[in-house]
Design a protein around this motif. Structure first.
Motif, PDB file in Angstrom:
ATOM      1  N   ARG A 102       5.402  -0.997  -0.139  1.00 23.29           N
ATOM      2  CA  ARG A 102       4.554  -0.480   0.543  1.00 23.29           C
ATOM      3  C   ARG A 102       4.454   1.395   1.603  1.00 23.29           C
ATOM      4  O   ARG A 102       3.872   2.076   1.559  1.00 23.29           O
ATOM      5  CB  ARG A 102       4.557  -1.213   1.914  1.00 23.29           C
ATOM      6  CG  ARG A 102       3.025  -0.969   2.859  1.00 23.29           C
ATOM      7  CD  ARG A 102       2.089  -2.352   4.077  1.00 23.29           C
ATOM      8  NE  ARG A 102       3.831  -1.902   4.767  1.00 23.29           N
ATOM      9  CZ  ARG A 102       5.077  -2.421   4.573  1.00 23.29           C
ATOM     10  NH1 ARG A 102       4.747  -3.421   4.281  1.00 23.29           N
ATOM     11  NH2 ARG A 102       5.848  -2.638   5.996  1.00 23.29           N
ATOM     12  N   ASP A 106       3.158   4.633   1.016  1.00 18.79           N
ATOM     13  CA  ASP A 106       2.561   4.900   1.725  1.00 18.79           C
ATOM     14  C   ASP A 106       2.437   6.467   1.478  1.00 18.79           C
ATOM     15  O   ASP A 106       2.191   7.890   2.380  1.00 18.79           O
ATOM     16  CB  ASP A 106       2.642   4.280   2.816  1.00 18.79           C
ATOM     17  CG  ASP A 106       1.602   3.078   3.599  1.00 18.79           C
ATOM     18  OD1 ASP A 106       0.574   2.604   2.691  1.00 18.79           O
ATOM     19  OD2 ASP A 106       2.085   2.249   4.978  1.00 18.79           O
ATOM     20  N   LEU A 142       1.417  -6.588   0.042  1.00 18.54           N
ATOM     21  CA  LEU A 142       2.498  -5.901   0.444  1.00 18.54           C
ATOM     22  C   LEU A 142       2.762  -5.838   2.083  1.00 18.54           C
ATOM     23  O   LEU A 142       3.191  -4.899   2.672  1.00 18.54           O
ATOM     24  CB  LEU A 142       2.282  -4.462   0.047  1.00 18.54           C
ATOM     25  CG  LEU A 142       2.739  -4.696  -1.546  1.00 18.54           C
ATOM     26  CD1 LEU A 142       2.024  -2.978  -1.834  1.00 18.54           C
ATOM     27  CD2 LEU A 142       3.817  -4.883  -1.535  1.00 18.54           C
TER      28      LEU A 142
END
Length: 226
Positions: A102, A106, A142
């Motif tokens: 994740r 990001d 996630l």
């Protein structure tokens, strides 16, 4: 995603950054299987990977191992994103927990491939990213970022311009303003302005604090997962 070989344009150029020759060979074999590839460049350490990305402006995709000499986890991803913000970057890592996946996505990764993935899964992920999609391992939830400090840091990092991101990466390497200016071909005053903007956006008072903040997300991908 089921992309057929006929749908993949010819002439792709790839960079493989991984310190294990055998795994680089496996990735090379996987990439060679997607069609007519113009070139596959390999790097065994982060400095070499950066040099390849800088030297090959026509690169179509970078495969980056998070754990290699010269790279500090996710901070290596941040540095490469600053150098070539438009080039898809796929993280390849044995640390395939939801937290690491994740955070990589990001922070600008276009995909994530586990080192336990099959040859076909690697090819499929690369083809998905080349087609403009985001590739992540299937069957993994996630979730959301549970660490408020890291969540805030990721949001702040996302506000940096590509050049600011690149300068931050070079600060993390311990380079002085003068050295950064020389490497980027700009004036020292320009770098000072970048550093000031970086400190303001990250909410810190010194370059040392900025580097410490960056290390919290970069040094150990598994820190928050354990």
């Amino acid at each position: 995603m089921g992309f057929g070989e006929g749908l993949v344009p010819s002439g792709y150029t790839f960079v493989i950054a991984d310190d294990h020759p055998l795994f680089r060979g496996a990735l090379r074999e996987a990439l060679a299987g997607i069609g007519d590839v113009a070139g596959i460049h390999e790097a065994g350490d982060f400095e070499s990977a950066k040099a390849l990305v800088v030297a090959n402006e026509d690169v179509d995709l970078v495969l980056l191992d998070l754990s290699m000499p010269g790279a500090s986890g996710l901070s290596g991803l941040i540095s490469l994103r600053g150098i070539h913000p438009t080039v898809p970057l796929v993280v390849v890592s044995a640390h395939d927990d939801p937290v690491t996946i994740r955070r990589a996505l990001d922070l600008g990764a276009s995909g994530f491939i586990s080192k336990s993935a099959s040859m076909e899964e690697i090819r499929s992920a690369v083809q998905s990213v080349l087609a403009g999609d985001i590739a992540a391992p299937t069957g993994i939830d996630l979730g959301v970022e549970r660490d408020p400090e890291i969540s805030d840091l990721i949001k702040r990092l996302q506000t940096l311009t590509p050049q600011q991101t690149r300068v931050l990466g070079m600060l993390a390497e311990g380079l002085l303003n003068k050295q950064i200016a020389y490497e980027l071909g700009v004036s020292e005053a320009t770098i000072k302005a970048h550093v000031s903007a970086i400190l303001q956006k990250l909410g810190v008072d010194s370059r040392t604090q900025a580097v410490i903040l960056l290390s919290k997300i970069g040094s150990d991908p598994l820190a928050a997962a354990g």
